[in-house]
Every structure is written in C-alpha cells, then in structure tokens.
Design a protein around this motif. Sequence first.
Motif, PDB file in Angstrom:
ATOM      1  N   VAL A   1       4.536  -1.227   5.966  1.00 43.59           N
ATOM      2  CA  VAL A   1       3.377  -0.396   5.573  1.00 43.59           C
ATOM      3  C   VAL A   1       3.421  -0.008   3.900  1.00 43.59           C
ATOM      4  CG1 VAL A   1       1.828  -0.634   6.890  1.00 43.59           C
ATOM      5  CG2 VAL A   1       2.494   1.075   6.492  1.00 43.59           C
ATOM      6  N   SER A   2       2.542  -0.484   3.126  1.00 46.60           N
ATOM      7  CA  SER A   2       3.021   0.051   1.840  1.00 46.60           C
ATOM      8  C   SER A   2       2.439   1.871   1.632  1.00 46.60           C
ATOM      9  CB  SER A   2       2.950  -0.866   0.663  1.00 46.60           C
ATOM     10  OG  SER A   2       1.445  -0.758   0.648  1.00 46.60           O
ATOM     11  N   ASP A   3       0.940   1.354   2.154  1.00 45.74           N
ATOM     12  CA  ASP A   3       0.412   2.632   2.212  1.00 45.74           C
ATOM     13  C   ASP A   3      -0.110   3.051   3.877  1.00 45.74           C
ATOM     14  OD1 ASP A   3      -2.060   5.224   2.092  1.00 45.74           O
ATOM     15  OD2 ASP A   3      -1.953   3.385   0.148  1.00 45.74           O
ATOM     16  N   LEU A   4       0.294   4.218   4.357  1.00 41.07           N
ATOM     17  CA  LEU A   4       0.735   4.516   5.764  1.00 41.07           C
ATOM     18  C   LEU A   4      -0.807   5.114   5.996  1.00 41.07           C
ATOM     19  CD1 LEU A   4       1.821   4.461   8.255  1.00 41.07           C
ATOM     20  CD2 LEU A   4       3.321   7.327   7.145  1.00 41.07           C
ATOM     21  N   PRO A   5      -1.272   5.781   5.035  1.00 40.31           N
ATOM     22  CA  PRO A   5      -2.732   6.597   5.666  1.00 40.31           C
ATOM     23  C   PRO A   5      -4.409   5.422   5.668  1.00 40.31           C
ATOM     24  CG  PRO A   5      -1.758   7.742   3.762  1.00 40.31           C
ATOM     25  CD  PRO A   5      -0.696   7.264   4.093  1.00 40.31           C
ATOM     26  N   LYS A   6      -3.699   4.756   4.549  1.00 39.84           N
ATOM     27  CA  LYS A   6      -4.602   3.765   4.393  1.00 39.84           C
ATOM     28  C   LYS A   6      -4.283   2.772   5.472  1.00 39.84           C
ATOM     29  CE  LYS A   6      -5.831   3.651  -0.551  1.00 39.84           C
ATOM     30  NZ  LYS A   6      -5.573   2.897  -1.683  1.00 39.84           N
ATOM     31  N   ALA A   7      -2.912   1.961   6.007  1.00 41.20           N
ATOM     32  CA  ALA A   7      -2.604   0.925   7.502  1.00 41.20           C
ATOM     33  C   ALA A   7      -3.557   2.062   8.269  1.00 41.20           C
ATOM     34  CB  ALA A   7      -1.362   1.001   7.056  1.00 41.20           C
ATOM     35  N   LYS A   8      -2.966   3.216   8.888  1.00 39.09           N
ATOM     36  CA  LYS A   8      -2.974   4.042   9.685  1.00 39.09           C
ATOM     37  C   LYS A   8      -4.679   3.722  10.028  1.00 39.09           C
ATOM     38  CE  LYS A   8      -3.250   8.588   9.994  1.00 39.09           C
ATOM     39  NZ  LYS A   8      -3.157   9.963   9.853  1.00 39.09           N
TER      40      LYS A   8
ATOM     41  N   SER B   1       5.244  11.196   9.495  1.00 40.29           N
ATOM     42  CA  SER B   1       5.315  11.046   7.907  1.00 40.29           C
ATOM     43  C   SER B   1       6.535   9.946   7.746  1.00 40.29           C
ATOM     44  CB  SER B   1       5.122  11.905   6.323  1.00 40.29           C
ATOM     45  OG  SER B   1       6.870  11.874   7.054  1.00 40.29           O
TER      46      SER B   1
ATOM     47  N   PRO C   1       5.947   3.054   6.803  1.00 40.77           N
ATOM     48  CA  PRO C   1       5.853   2.731   5.564  1.00 40.77           C
ATOM     49  C   PRO C   1       7.474   2.406   4.521  1.00 40.77           C
ATOM     50  CG  PRO C   1       6.451   4.747   6.301  1.00 40.77           C
ATOM     51  CD  PRO C   1       6.519   3.885   8.033  1.00 40.77           C
ATOM     52  N   GLY C   2       7.250   1.203   4.001  1.00 38.05           N
ATOM     53  CA  GLY C   2       8.433   1.160   3.516  1.00 38.05           C
ATOM     54  C   GLY C   2       9.445  -0.080   3.729  1.00 38.05           C
TER      55      GLY C   2
END
Length: 118
Positions: A16-23, A39, A55-56
């Motif tokens: 995922v590129s944006d962990l908070p949004k993906a979560k 994180s 992430p990434g």
Amino acid sequence: MTGTTTQGIKTVLHPVSDLPKAKAVYAALLGIEPQTDESYYVGFETGDQHIGLVPGGGPQGLTSPVVYWEVSDIEAKLAELTAAGATLKDAASDVGGGRLVATVTDLDGNVLGILQDR
C-alpha cells in the motif's frame, strides 16, 4: 502426486502507498479493527486468514498482493516447487514467533508465498 501437505491460503499481503488510508478501507471491508497496527505493518485476523498491509511494499519489495499458502514442511515444499519448475525468490526465513516464510516465482513470474507455523 506425493509430497508435503498444503493446508490452504493463510496470509495475503498487500503493498500500500498510504497506510492510514488503506487501514481505513480494509477495516471497513472486513468490519474489524486491525490486530497489529504499526508504522511498518498493519494486520487483520479474519477467520483463519491474515490480511497484511505493507507500506511501500516493505523489505520484500512487493508490487502486487502475495498469497501465502500454509504448508506442513516449508523446506520440503520448496524442494517440490523448484523441482516442478518454480524459481526460488526468497529462501525460508523466520519472521517472528517461529513462523517461516518463503517465496518462489512460477513460470510466468507470479510470486507464490508459502509459510509454516511451528
């Protein structure tokens, strides 16, 4: 065909590129909050499966989801897979708690993950 037992899909990792949004999206999809929320990794336990957000692409460099099949003997399964034509990508390594994971690529370059819990 004889060999080691494959017990089913156990884990799916998603880069995922944006962990908070993906979560937030996966929590809404699964209807649960993550059991692991760091994180560097977010993980959800749903039924007998684990859904992980990396992430990434993480240290594995994931560029697409990777499915991890649970096996009874990871080294024997790696030998079977490579004998059948798969190419070793990542040798078996302990990722914590005695869980061993490894990946191979099939003849088309698809990444297949295998894991063994002790």
